[in-house]
Design an enzyme around this catalytic site. Structure first.
Site, PDB file in Angstrom:
ATOM      1  N   ASP A 277       0.877  -1.158   0.000  1.00  0.00           N
ATOM      2  CA  ASP A 277       0.000   0.000   0.000  1.00  0.00           C
ATOM      3  C   ASP A 277       0.927   1.223   0.000  1.00  0.00           C
ATOM      4  OD1 ASP A 277      -2.372   1.620   0.505  1.00  0.00           O
ATOM      5  OD2 ASP A 277      -1.544   1.850   2.520  1.00  0.00           O
TER       6      ASP A 277
ATOM      7  N   ASP B 182      -0.119   5.076   0.844  1.00  0.00           N
ATOM      8  CA  ASP B 182      -0.366   6.091   1.878  1.00  0.00           C
ATOM      9  C   ASP B 182      -0.318   5.467   3.271  1.00  0.00           C
ATOM     10  OD1 ASP B 182      -0.903   8.087  -0.094  1.00  0.00           O
ATOM     11  OD2 ASP B 182      -2.947   7.350  -0.303  1.00  0.00           O
TER      12      ASP B 182
HETATM   13  C1  BG6 Z   1      -5.928   5.855   0.248  1.00  0.00           C
HETATM   14  C2  BG6 Z   1      -5.870   6.556   1.589  1.00  0.00           C
HETATM   15  O1  BG6 Z   1      -4.664   5.349  -0.049  1.00  0.00           O
HETATM   16  O2  BG6 Z   1      -6.318   6.742  -0.761  1.00  0.00           O
HETATM   17  C3  BG6 Z   1      -7.211   7.228   1.866  1.00  0.00           C
HETATM   18  O3  BG6 Z   1      -5.601   5.608   2.601  1.00  0.00           O
HETATM   19  C4  BG6 Z   1      -7.591   8.132   0.716  1.00  0.00           C
HETATM   20  O4  BG6 Z   1      -7.113   7.973   3.051  1.00  0.00           O
HETATM   21  C5  BG6 Z   1      -7.618   7.314  -0.574  1.00  0.00           C
HETATM   22  O5  BG6 Z   1      -8.885   8.685   0.922  1.00  0.00           O
HETATM   23  C6  BG6 Z   1      -8.033   8.103  -1.797  1.00  0.00           C
HETATM   24  O6  BG6 Z   1      -7.063   9.022  -2.107  1.00  0.00           O
HETATM   25  P1  BG6 Z   1      -7.149  10.178  -3.182  1.00  0.00           P
HETATM   26  O7  BG6 Z   1      -5.711  10.631  -3.264  1.00  0.00           O
HETATM   27  O8  BG6 Z   1      -7.627   9.578  -4.472  1.00  0.00           O
HETATM   28  O9  BG6 Z   1      -8.082  11.203  -2.653  1.00  0.00           O
HETATM   29 MG    MG Z   2      -2.669   3.168   3.537  1.00  0.00          MG
END
Ligand code: BG6
Ligand code: MG
Length: 220
Positions: free
Chosen positions: A11, A13
């Site tokens: 993963d 984030d």
């Molecule tokens: C995930 C995160 O990786 O991505 C979430 O854990 C986030 O917190 C999601 O909402 C969507 O991300 P983005 O960048 O498309 O808004």
């Molecule tokens: Mg994550």
């Protein structure tokens, strides 16, 4: 005894970099402005969810008070704020141990993927300058159903050409741990047991995860 590991699926984030904190800060700023209750504890449930699902989770019962257009505008503002924070990142924002682990896995001939619910994953990987270390990237632009749906991990395995039973996932989200298990993969959870307790192994941070332990992870 598990089959030997051929691929590791990370993963992004909250695992390779602390963008989970930046997502939190953007939601907190916007919800404070809108007068909607939100805090770090509520944010924990959003890890791994798509932008739209995150907003629905935050709004809860209040969701029906907003039109689809209003929700799209809230999501757009959150993303603009998030990008203004995330696009300041540099390779120094890789979490301790992450770059070393990626390089060690490559040295051993292990395939590497990133599987993220985010639609900003490519831009973040570019800021961190680790795109060349990955064999495959699957993100929220490729897969509409975000975690806990296993699709993002199954898609990564398929593109790598590796059966799920030979993949190990590294995740910081409860939804991501559930998705990896549903995909038939072993999973290391990064973070507190209250969040990633369903993982086959739990580590406080990626710096605490040696390549040997990751590759020899038995099934639960
Ligand atoms: C995930 C995160 O990786 O991505 C979430 O854990 C986030 O917190 C999601 O909402 C969507 O991300 P983005 O960048 O498309 O808004
Ligand atoms: Mg994550």
């Amino acid at each position: 005894m598990s089959q030997p590991t051929q691929a590791v699926i990370f993963d992004l984030d909250g695992v390779l970099t602390d963008t989970a904190e930046l997502h939190y800060q953007s939601w907190q700023w916007l919800m404070d402005e809108m007068g909607i209750p939100f805090d770090r504890q509520r944010n924990e449930a959003l890890r791994g969810l798509s932008r739209t699902e995150s907003l629905e989770t935050i709004l809860g019962d209040k969701s029906s008070e907003f039109t689809a257009e209003q929700k799209a505008e809230i999501a757009r503002r959150k993303n603009d704020d998030y990008l203004s924070r995330a696009m300041k990142m540099t390779p120094a924002d890789l979490l301790p141990g992450a770059g070393e682990l990626l390089n060690e896995l490559r040295r051993r001939g292990i395939l590497i993927a990133v599987a993220s619910s985010s639609r900003n994953a490519e831009a973040v990987l570019d800021r961190l300058q680790i795109r060349p270390l990955l064999d495959v990237l699957v993100d929220g632009n490729d897969v509409p159903n975000s975690k806990p749906n296993p699709r993002v991990f199954l898609e990564a395995a398929e593109r790598l050409g590796v059966p799920p039973a030979r993949c190990v996932v590294v995740e910081d989200a409860a939804s991501g741990v559930a998705a990896a298990r549903a995909a038939g993969m072993r999973v290391v959870g990064i973070g507190p047991a209250e969040r990633v307790g369903r993982a086959h192994r739990i580590k406080p941070a990626i710096a605490d995860l040696p390549a040997d332990e990751l590759l020899e992870l038995p099934e639960a």
